[in-house]
Design an enzyme around this catalytic site. Structure first.
Site, short mmCIF file in Angstrom:
data_model
loop_
_atom_site.label_atom_id
_atom_site.label_comp_id
_atom_site.label_asym_id
_atom_site.label_seq_id
_atom_site.Cartn_x
_atom_site.Cartn_y
_atom_site.Cartn_z
CB SER A 1 -2.74 -96.55 -28.73
OG SER A 1 -3.69 -97.12 -29.07
CG HIS B 1 -4.67 -93.97 -32.82
ND1 HIS B 1 -4.34 -94.83 -33.70
CD2 HIS B 1 -4.61 -94.47 -31.66
CE1 HIS B 1 -4.19 -96.02 -32.82
NE2 HIS B 1 -4.17 -95.81 -31.50
#
Length: 353
Positions: free
Chosen positions: A94, A117
């Site tokens: 992330s 993501h």
């Protein structure tokens, strides 16, 4: 008034000249990133307080966290004058993967992981509120795309595809996409799955909220029990990744070595004996032999020397055994012996009588 966020980073000075280390282990901002006047300023001040360093090592093992905290850290590291080397010590997921993009050089062990993501959020309100939130998320995604592309040059459409798919990347895949620069073949990380928790190098990350949980190749099983593959520590890794420990061990080893060498020289000095100078000097300056090893050689030399001296004395005395001496002779016995010895000596000298 908002509570000050719990500090989630650690700057560490290094004994190596003009260098320092930043440790980012665990969630990026465990509580929140409370505006420019609090946490970001503290991080920036601590970074500035390191002085004019030329090398900054960033070590990451994090599942991500606050996107604004991560973006601020990324910007501060990218604008710093030092060469920034990032090591993924297990997981960079992330927003932690965005921070990793700040490295001039990014290194991953072969079984470490990176996850990228689209940004997430939670919210409440009416339809207009959620439309505004969606627009904000799109803007945030553009800043994340820019960070990945600046580092890797990856094709935008391919990157968006990876972000949409919530992609877990191996070191080989991250290298292929240009998100890292090197795979550290000497180091492996301990990795396992335990009840929905991904454990990387001793830190547990809750991945139950992800659509595509990773496949961990580093975990072996034996009788149904998980076995973690441990990091192989070498001198090179110790010196590069843990310089404080390396320098302390090196200094202690140096001190012990000096002490041992002094004691060796002293012990060798006590073995000094005639005819053994060459053996002792070779041990001192060439072979590094101990006093115990040299003592055996010296005993053999002295033993051999003693036998040789005895044999020489016997040989020199042999002519005396041949003296013509008879008790009834009128020549004084003492004078006869002396005359015979003189004759023997003259014979040895080659003097004729």
């Amino acid at each position: 008034m908002p509570q000050k966020a719990k500090k989630f980073w650690e700057f560490r000075a290094s004994k190596m000249k003009n260098s320092a280390e930043l440790l980012l282990y665990g969630p990026i901002s465990e509580e929140s990133w409370w505006g420019d006047e609090v946490t970001p300023k503290q991080f920036a001040d601590e970074l500035k307080s390191l002085g004019d360093i030329t090398e900054l090592t960033v070590r990451i093992n994090s599942g991500g966290g606050d996107v604004f905290a991560g973006q601020a850290i990324h910007s501060l590291l990218r604008s710093h004058q030092a060469k920034v080397t990032v090591y993924v010590d297990g997981l960079a997921a992330s927003i932690a993967s965005v921070i990793a993009m700040a490295g001039d050089t990014v290194v991953m062990p072969r079984n470490a992981m990176m996850m990228i993501h689209n940004p997430w959020t939670i919210g409440w309100g009416n339809a207009n509120d959620f439309r505004r939130i969606a627009d904000d998320l799109d803007k945030i995604r553009e800043s994340i795309i820019a960070a990945y592309q600046e580092k890797s040059g990856i094709d935008r459409d391919k990157l968006i595809e990876l972000l949409d798919a919530e992609t877990w990347l191996t070191a080989e895949e991250a290298l292929e996409y240009g998100l890292i620069d090197e795979i550290d073949e000497r180091k492996t990380v301990a990795a396992s799955m335990k009840g929905g928790m991904l454990v990387m190098n001793g830190l547990a990350f809750d991945i139950t909220g992800f659509k595509n949980p990773p496949k961990i190749d580093a975990t072996a099983t034996s009788n149904g029990k998980e076995v973690n593959q441990q990091m192989e520590l070498t001198v090179e890794i110790l010196a590069k990744q843990y310089p404080d420990i390396y320098n302390a061990v090196k200094q202690e080893g140096y001190n012990d070595g000096v002490k041992a060498e002094r004691e060796r020289f002293k012990a060798l000095q006590e073995l000094e004996a005639p005819g053994c100078e060459e053996i002792l000097n070779q041990a001192r300056y060439e072979t590094g032999e101990t006093a115990e090893q040299v003592a055996i050689k010296i005993v053999n030399v002295l033993k051999s020397s003693g036998v040789n001296r005895l044999a020489a004395a016997i040989q020199d005395a042999a002519p005396v055994n041949q003296l013509d001496y008879q008790a009834g002779n009128q020549i004084d016995e003492k004078d006869k012996v002396i005359s015979a010895m003189v004759r023997v000596v003259n014979q040895k000298r080659g003097v004729k009588q």
